[in-house]
Design a protein around this motif. Structure first.
Motif, short mmCIF file in Angstrom:
data_model
loop_
_atom_site.label_atom_id
_atom_site.label_comp_id
_atom_site.label_asym_id
_atom_site.label_seq_id
_atom_site.Cartn_x
_atom_site.Cartn_y
_atom_site.Cartn_z
N GLU A 64 -7.23 5.72 6.75
CA GLU A 64 -5.92 5.95 7.35
C GLU A 64 -4.83 5.84 7.04
OE1 GLU A 64 -7.06 1.27 8.23
OE2 GLU A 64 -8.38 3.25 7.60
N SER A 108 0.25 -5.50 4.47
CA SER A 108 1.35 -5.50 5.88
C SER A 108 0.61 -3.95 5.76
CB SER A 108 2.59 -5.84 5.59
OG SER A 108 3.76 -5.12 4.08
N ASP A 109 0.96 -3.42 6.77
CA ASP A 109 0.99 -1.74 7.05
C ASP A 109 1.76 -1.38 5.59
OD1 ASP A 109 -0.75 -1.75 8.43
OD2 ASP A 109 0.47 -1.85 10.58
N LYS A 112 0.19 -1.77 1.55
CA LYS A 112 -0.91 -0.42 1.85
C LYS A 112 -0.56 0.62 2.23
CE LYS A 112 -3.62 -3.55 4.73
NZ LYS A 112 -4.57 -4.10 6.08
N LYS A 113 0.88 1.47 2.67
CA LYS A 113 0.80 2.69 2.77
C LYS A 113 1.53 2.61 0.78
CE LYS A 113 3.61 6.09 4.58
NZ LYS A 113 4.66 6.65 6.10
#
Length: 406
Positions: A64, A108-109, A112-113
């Motif tokens: 993802e 956290s998202d 991660k990104k």
């Protein structure tokens, strides 16, 4: 400066097959000058740049976030192949993948990104975890303190493998005056760009083996830390995960790679050695006693490779369904692979000299590097305690502890 030149971009590996092909190619490439690098402690700056450009540093990035998220089995084999070529180089990205795994569980998202994008670009993360002088290794004097002006980091870390080559230094730190209900330190990991003011990397590693890992000292003086760069670490060990098992299986892969390389070198040395006169044979490889010795080691190396793959599959199964039972079994399986891999590496690197005879002890050949690397790397965490946990699990089903080294 980044290990990847700003005008380049890391290759994007498409699948498992390509990952193994790239690792095998780099392994052969890194082996060609491994003797010289070890003998003269020539740090592998060019080789690490090549590793970064190859795309291997992005193998574990989740799909993802743009990666192919290879299985533990594939990642372990990549490490084993790299260690066959040069185990120092194989050890350098170990922390890179371990911290990306911590990010998977705790980030956290947004974190991660950001950090997964860096990994896909070929940027490398290195560790600043271990300390000296504390009663035990699980205590950190490096602290992250909340001040009126924000978070401030201070401390000193040792054995910081790969820090000299990295774009990011990941520091394990205790939160000042924060403790769990059991009295343990509350810890986080802090992602710092290598050019952060107050961060210094000292090339003072003087190990007898793994000479070119640059596992030196990192000092941290009054560093202002953005909250975005802080990822909670303590919660990793409050629930069933494969974090520790996955870190350990990569260490087992390095040991097994050293063992494989030493066994192959034994074959080459035996082909050039003279037979002992009492054997009454024409070549050393016909000596029945040498055949026995090398055969015993070949069994150990094959067992190590088989258990490495078996444990990696166990970890992959537990990652899909992380229960108390499945993650405990993964930890035991990884511990078993680590014990057998360590034993195989020490046996194979010693038998190498039996196969080669007196001339193999010549300094110019530098065959001692195999044993020095094995003996140094196998000290990373004691296998004697792994055997204890394996025994308790076998006899009474006792669940192994969660602390990152199992």
């Amino acid at each position: 400066m980044s290990v990847v030149d700003i005008h380049e971009s890391a290759h994007r590996i498409a699948d498992d097959t390509e990952a193994l092909e790239v690792a095998e190619r780099l392994s052969r490439r890194f082996a060609t000058e491994a003797v010289e690098r070890d003998a003269h402690r020539i740090l592998p700056h060019a080789e690490i740049r090549e590793l970064a450009r190859s795309g291997l540093l992005g193998l574990s990035v989740p799909r993802e976030f743009g990666g192919i998220d290879v299985s533990t089995e594939i990642l372990a084999e990549v490490f084993r192949l790299l260690a066959e070529g040069d185990s120092s180089i194989a050890q350098i990205p170990h922390s890179h993948f371990t911290f990306l795994e911590a990010l998977r569980f705790q980030g956290s998202d947004g974190q991660k990104k950001f950090f997964y994008t860096k990994a896909l670009a070929g940027e490398q993360f290195a560790n600043a975890q271990s300390e000296r002088g504390n009663k035990t290794i699980d205590i950190d004097n490096t602290t992250l303190t909340l001040t009126p002006g924000g978070l401030v980091l201070n401390g000193r870390k040792f054995y910081c493998t790969g820090a000299l080559f990295a774009d990011w230094i990941v520091v394990r730190a205790a939160h000042a005056q924060e403790f769990t209900a059991s009295g343990a330190q509350v810890k986080s990991i802090v992602f710092l760009p290598r050019d952060t003011p107050g961060l210094a990397i000292v090339d003072d590693w003087d190990g007898m083996g793994q000479k070119t890992t640059a596992s030196g000292t990192v000092t941290l003086e009054s560093i202002s830390v953005p909250a975005f760069n802080v990822v909670p670490f303590t919660p990793l060990f409050t629930r069933p995960t494969t974090y520790g098992a996955r870190a350990q299986i990569l260490h087992a892969a390095i040991d097994t790679g050293i063992a494989s390389a030493a066994l192959q070198e034994s074959v080459e040395q035996a082909a050039r050695a003279r037979p002992f006169f009492e054997a009454k044979v024409d070549t050393a490889v016909e000596d029945p006693l040498l055949v026995q010795i090398v055969g015993e080691v070949a069994v150990e190396v094959r067992a190590a490779r088989s258990l490495l793959a078996d444990a990696a599959r166990s970890i992959d199964a537990a990652r899909l369904d992380p229960t108390e039972e499945s993650t405990a079994r993964a930890s035991i399986d990884a511990a078993t692979a680590k014990v057998v891999g360590a034993r195989a590496s020490l046996a194979a690197t010693s038998t190498l000299f039996e196969a080669g005879g007196t001339r193999s002890a010549g300094d110019s050949a530098n065959l001692s590097r195999f044993w020095r690397d094995a003996r140094t790397h196998t000290l990373h965490d004691p296998t004697r305690w792994k055997v204890q946990h394996i025994g308790r699990w076998t006899l009474s089903g006792t669940t192994p502890p969660r602390h990152g080294l199992l």
